[in-house]
Write a protein that holds these residues in place. Sequence first.
Motif, PDB file in Angstrom:
ATOM      1  N   PRO A   1      -7.979 -23.727 -46.973  1.00 37.70           N
ATOM      2  CA  PRO A   1      -7.207 -24.343 -45.884  1.00 37.70           C
ATOM      3  C   PRO A   1      -6.299 -25.470 -46.347  1.00 37.70           C
ATOM      4  O   PRO A   1      -5.148 -25.562 -45.908  1.00 37.70           O
ATOM      5  CB  PRO A   1      -8.291 -24.860 -44.928  1.00 37.70           C
ATOM      6  CG  PRO A   1      -9.495 -24.069 -45.235  1.00 37.70           C
ATOM      7  CD  PRO A   1      -9.429 -23.776 -46.704  1.00 37.70           C
ATOM      8  N   HIS A   2      -6.793 -26.328 -47.273  1.00 38.98           N
ATOM      9  CA  HIS A   2      -5.987 -27.447 -47.760  1.00 38.98           C
ATOM     10  C   HIS A   2      -4.773 -26.943 -48.553  1.00 38.98           C
ATOM     11  O   HIS A   2      -3.649 -27.415 -48.359  1.00 38.98           O
ATOM     12  CB  HIS A   2      -6.841 -28.362 -48.637  1.00 38.98           C
ATOM     13  CG  HIS A   2      -8.165 -28.710 -48.030  1.00 38.98           C
ATOM     14  ND1 HIS A   2      -8.289 -29.470 -46.892  1.00 38.98           N
ATOM     15  CD2 HIS A   2      -9.434 -28.384 -48.394  1.00 38.98           C
ATOM     16  CE1 HIS A   2      -9.570 -29.613 -46.583  1.00 38.98           C
ATOM     17  NE2 HIS A   2     -10.285 -28.965 -47.486  1.00 38.98           N
ATOM     18  N   ALA A   3      -5.012 -25.968 -49.425  1.00 36.37           N
ATOM     19  CA  ALA A   3      -3.915 -25.401 -50.212  1.00 36.37           C
ATOM     20  C   ALA A   3      -2.916 -24.677 -49.317  1.00 36.37           C
ATOM     21  O   ALA A   3      -1.707 -24.698 -49.581  1.00 36.37           O
ATOM     22  CB  ALA A   3      -4.474 -24.447 -51.267  1.00 36.37           C
ATOM     23  N   CYS A   4      -3.401 -24.057 -48.254  1.00 38.22           N
ATOM     24  CA  CYS A   4      -2.533 -23.323 -47.331  1.00 38.22           C
ATOM     25  C   CYS A   4      -1.560 -24.273 -46.642  1.00 38.22           C
ATOM     26  O   CYS A   4      -0.358 -23.985 -46.529  1.00 38.22           O
ATOM     27  CB  CYS A   4      -3.385 -22.589 -46.310  1.00 38.22           C
ATOM     28  SG  CYS A   4      -2.453 -21.570 -45.168  1.00 38.22           S
ATOM     29  N   PHE A   5      -2.042 -25.426 -46.186  1.00 40.68           N
ATOM     30  CA  PHE A   5      -1.177 -26.387 -45.514  1.00 40.68           C
ATOM     31  C   PHE A   5      -0.128 -26.961 -46.460  1.00 40.68           C
ATOM     32  O   PHE A   5       1.061 -27.047 -46.115  1.00 40.68           O
ATOM     33  CB  PHE A   5      -2.018 -27.528 -44.927  1.00 40.68           C
ATOM     34  CG  PHE A   5      -2.903 -27.108 -43.798  1.00 40.68           C
ATOM     35  CD1 PHE A   5      -2.494 -26.150 -42.889  1.00 40.68           C
ATOM     36  CD2 PHE A   5      -4.159 -27.664 -43.646  1.00 40.68           C
ATOM     37  CE1 PHE A   5      -3.315 -25.747 -41.847  1.00 40.68           C
ATOM     38  CE2 PHE A   5      -4.990 -27.270 -42.615  1.00 40.68           C
ATOM     39  CZ  PHE A   5      -4.560 -26.313 -41.715  1.00 40.68           C
TER      40      PHE A   5
END
Length: 391
Positions: free
Chosen positions: A23-27
């Motif tokens: 999720p962090h990398a996606c944002f």
Amino acid sequence: MASTAQPLRGKRACKKIFWAVFPHACFILSLVIYAFLGALMFSHIEGNRKVNLSEEYRKFLQSLWYISRNLSDNMTENEEIFKDKIHKLLNTAERDWFVNPKDIWTFFGSLFFCCTVFTTVGYGNTYPVTRTGKYLCMLYALFGIPLMFLVLTDMGDILATVLSKSYNEFKKLQSKILASKLCSGSTCNKGNELKSRAQTKVVINEPLTIMELIKSQAGVKRKQIKYRNAEIFEMLIARENEHTKPERSKSIERWSSCPELARGKTMCRVIENFDKIGKQLEKFDVPIVLMVLVIFVYISCAAAILPNWETRLDFQEAFYFCFITLTTIGFGDTQLEHPKFFLFFSLYIIIGMEIVFIAFKLGQDRLIGLYKKVISFCGEKKMPSKKVYPK
């Protein structure tokens, strides 16, 4: 079996780390792609626009030519003319009359403009001129600003977790040091011996029978022996089950029998990670003085590095520029000569904005608590005192 179990455990650990970081990398990846697409769009629209000589530009040149024709050989008269007429005339000039749009709206210049838009800094030295560029700028900000705040909230959770854990570890270390200073060596050693004797437990290194364990507990009362025997019996059964059951875990059995169930479980975990965004910021509680100190140190480090490529800035001006940038005020009074280098400093800007955002939230919570105390204090003062009647 043991050799095959270790690679499976390693793969499962890697998968857990991947889906936790996803999720962090996606944002962050979404924000980077959004910035690059905006840079390509604005560099194409604003960089390829035609420069039309307006009527104001012709009047400016005509007035400048007329003043230059009336200059005399007397230097004092020329200085007065320059102060009065030419100075006023130059203030009416626009920058777009003398600058080629392709020199401003390069890819890196457009990327710098996009970063100032969705971070809400908006220095004001670069802005769209065409009508299409203005409309697209509004649309770009409409989607870019929420995405930026989502990244700030997500990364703020990570920073809040790191800062809170560091602060708690520091408090534990401080309490241990104070306890060791206050406690004398002899009394502490006696207390530790008594605690160790009281807290002794039966350690089972090898499978023992129940009778052997009862014999080892000779000085214990009968009721306690019955209770401990039942507990030890349960421990022995659990240990026997560990030896007899296969080493495959439930997740491996589920994956081998029905992969869709394992995938569904993984997707549920990922969705739960998305739902947890912003939860750590709500629990974050450290002294506001500590956060102010962190911000001061963080800005000071950048203010010491920035003058290396921006030679016109000293430490104080660089500190002022970084503060205005991280607080998203963005006056635009300090212009950078090399915005390309500052773009590579974008990670510093995002982390700094998160730290300032956390500090503002802490200050907001402290203000709310202060207002509550003031209102409750005023309410207690206005409450009528109870009258005590004699019986």
